[in-house]
Design a protein around this motif. Sequence first.
Motif, PDB file in Angstrom:
ATOM      1  N   MET A  43      39.526  30.479  24.920  1.00 45.65           N
ATOM      2  CA  MET A  43      40.666  31.383  24.757  1.00 45.65           C
ATOM      3  C   MET A  43      41.708  30.759  23.831  1.00 45.65           C
ATOM      4  SD  MET A  43      41.015  32.431  28.794  1.00 45.65           S
ATOM      5  CE  MET A  43      42.563  33.251  28.597  1.00 45.65           C
ATOM      6  N   PRO A  44      42.338  31.559  22.950  1.00 47.40           N
ATOM      7  CA  PRO A  44      43.384  31.005  22.082  1.00 47.40           C
ATOM      8  C   PRO A  44      44.630  30.576  22.878  1.00 47.40           C
ATOM      9  CG  PRO A  44      43.163  33.372  21.740  1.00 47.40           C
ATOM     10  CD  PRO A  44      42.071  32.963  22.668  1.00 47.40           C
ATOM     11  N   LEU A  45      44.963  31.293  23.932  1.00 48.87           N
ATOM     12  CA  LEU A  45      46.058  30.929  24.832  1.00 48.87           C
ATOM     13  C   LEU A  45      45.469  30.791  26.234  1.00 48.87           C
ATOM     14  CD1 LEU A  45      48.797  33.478  23.710  1.00 48.87           C
ATOM     15  CD2 LEU A  45      48.645  31.077  23.084  1.00 48.87           C
ATOM     16  N   ASN A  46      45.917  29.766  26.969  1.00 53.23           N
ATOM     17  CA  ASN A  46      45.360  29.603  28.312  1.00 53.23           C
ATOM     18  C   ASN A  46      46.047  30.549  29.296  1.00 53.23           C
ATOM     19  OD1 ASN A  46      47.734  28.376  29.062  1.00 53.23           O
ATOM     20  ND2 ASN A  46      46.915  26.311  28.971  1.00 53.23           N
ATOM     21  N   MET A  47      45.588  30.526  30.536  1.00 55.50           N
ATOM     22  CA  MET A  47      46.037  31.494  31.524  1.00 55.50           C
ATOM     23  C   MET A  47      47.536  31.368  31.815  1.00 55.50           C
ATOM     24  SD  MET A  47      44.891  34.060  33.110  1.00 55.50           S
ATOM     25  CE  MET A  47      43.164  33.840  32.838  1.00 55.50           C
ATOM     26  N   GLY A  48      48.068  30.166  31.875  1.00 66.12           N
ATOM     27  CA  GLY A  48      49.497  29.976  32.125  1.00 66.12           C
ATOM     28  C   GLY A  48      50.353  30.599  31.042  1.00 66.12           C
ATOM     29  N   GLN A  49      49.911  30.489  29.794  1.00 68.23           N
ATOM     30  CA  GLN A  49      50.658  31.094  28.690  1.00 68.23           C
ATOM     31  C   GLN A  49      50.580  32.610  28.745  1.00 68.23           C
ATOM     32  OE1 GLN A  49      48.525  28.862  25.742  1.00 68.23           O
ATOM     33  NE2 GLN A  49      50.356  27.696  25.209  1.00 68.23           N
ATOM     34  N   LEU A  50      49.403  33.130  29.058  1.00 67.02           N
ATOM     35  CA  LEU A  50      49.259  34.582  29.142  1.00 67.02           C
ATOM     36  C   LEU A  50      50.109  35.155  30.274  1.00 67.02           C
ATOM     37  CD1 LEU A  50      45.427  34.973  28.533  1.00 67.02           C
ATOM     38  CD2 LEU A  50      47.285  35.516  26.948  1.00 67.02           C
ATOM     39  N   LEU A  51      50.231  34.413  31.383  1.00 60.16           N
ATOM     40  CA  LEU A  51      51.043  34.895  32.498  1.00 60.16           C
ATOM     41  C   LEU A  51      52.535  34.735  32.235  1.00 60.16           C
ATOM     42  CD1 LEU A  51      48.896  33.540  35.457  1.00 60.16           C
ATOM     43  CD2 LEU A  51      49.119  35.917  34.710  1.00 60.16           C
ATOM     44  N   SER A  52      52.920  33.859  31.312  1.00 58.85           N
ATOM     45  CA  SER A  52      54.332  33.658  30.978  1.00 58.85           C
ATOM     46  C   SER A  52      54.865  34.727  30.035  1.00 58.85           C
ATOM     47  CB  SER A  52      54.527  32.289  30.335  1.00 58.85           C
ATOM     48  OG  SER A  52      54.230  31.263  31.244  1.00 58.85           O
ATOM     49  N   ILE A  53      54.024  35.290  29.212  1.00 54.93           N
ATOM     50  CA  ILE A  53      54.455  36.250  28.192  1.00 54.93           C
ATOM     51  C   ILE A  53      55.180  37.463  28.782  1.00 54.93           C
ATOM     52  CG2 ILE A  53      53.619  37.856  26.421  1.00 54.93           C
ATOM     53  CD1 ILE A  53      51.567  35.682  25.655  1.00 54.93           C
ATOM     54  N   PRO A  54      54.665  38.107  29.852  1.00 54.05           N
ATOM     55  CA  PRO A  54      55.400  39.266  30.386  1.00 54.05           C
ATOM     56  C   PRO A  54      56.806  38.927  30.876  1.00 54.05           C
ATOM     57  CG  PRO A  54      53.191  39.185  31.301  1.00 54.05           C
ATOM     58  CD  PRO A  54      53.386  37.930  30.532  1.00 54.05           C
ATOM     59  N   PHE A  55      56.990  37.735  31.452  1.00 52.34           N
ATOM     60  CA  PHE A  55      58.306  37.356  31.951  1.00 52.34           C
ATOM     61  C   PHE A  55      59.273  37.049  30.815  1.00 52.34           C
ATOM     62  CE2 PHE A  55      55.540  36.536  35.598  1.00 52.34           C
ATOM     63  CZ  PHE A  55      56.222  37.247  36.562  1.00 52.34           C
ATOM     64  N   ILE A  56      58.768  36.467  29.739  1.00 48.67           N
ATOM     65  CA  ILE A  56      59.603  36.241  28.561  1.00 48.67           C
ATOM     66  C   ILE A  56      60.037  37.579  27.974  1.00 48.67           C
ATOM     67  CG2 ILE A  56      59.646  35.312  26.207  1.00 48.67           C
ATOM     68  CD1 ILE A  56      57.634  33.167  27.195  1.00 48.67           C
ATOM     69  N   LEU A  57      59.096  38.504  27.875  1.00 50.84           N
ATOM     70  CA  LEU A  57      59.414  39.835  27.348  1.00 50.84           C
ATOM     71  C   LEU A  57      60.393  40.575  28.260  1.00 50.84           C
ATOM     72  CD1 LEU A  57      55.927  40.980  26.035  1.00 50.84           C
ATOM     73  CD2 LEU A  57      57.879  40.130  24.717  1.00 50.84           C
TER      74      LEU A  57
END
Length: 74
Positions: A43-57
């Motif tokens: 994966m280009p981004l790992n699971m922690g990064q993918l789960l962080s994106i919605p909260f940043i948005l």
Amino acid sequence: MVVQKNRGIKKAYLFSIFLITVFGVRFIIEFWKQNQELFEHSMPLNMGQLLSIPFILLGVYLQWKISKNAAWTN
């Protein structure tokens, strides 16, 4: 009445800063962390990064909403 409304805006503003900061830092730290599962290697981004994106948005959305409402109240 006005004091209570401004207090809510300040709390929402602080909460949005919290979301952007905590999950933004988590997103960056995840680049150096070792992957825990084998499927994350492809994966280009790992699971922690993918789960962080919605909260940043969400934090960015709250900032935008607060600034939009502040422009109407001034």
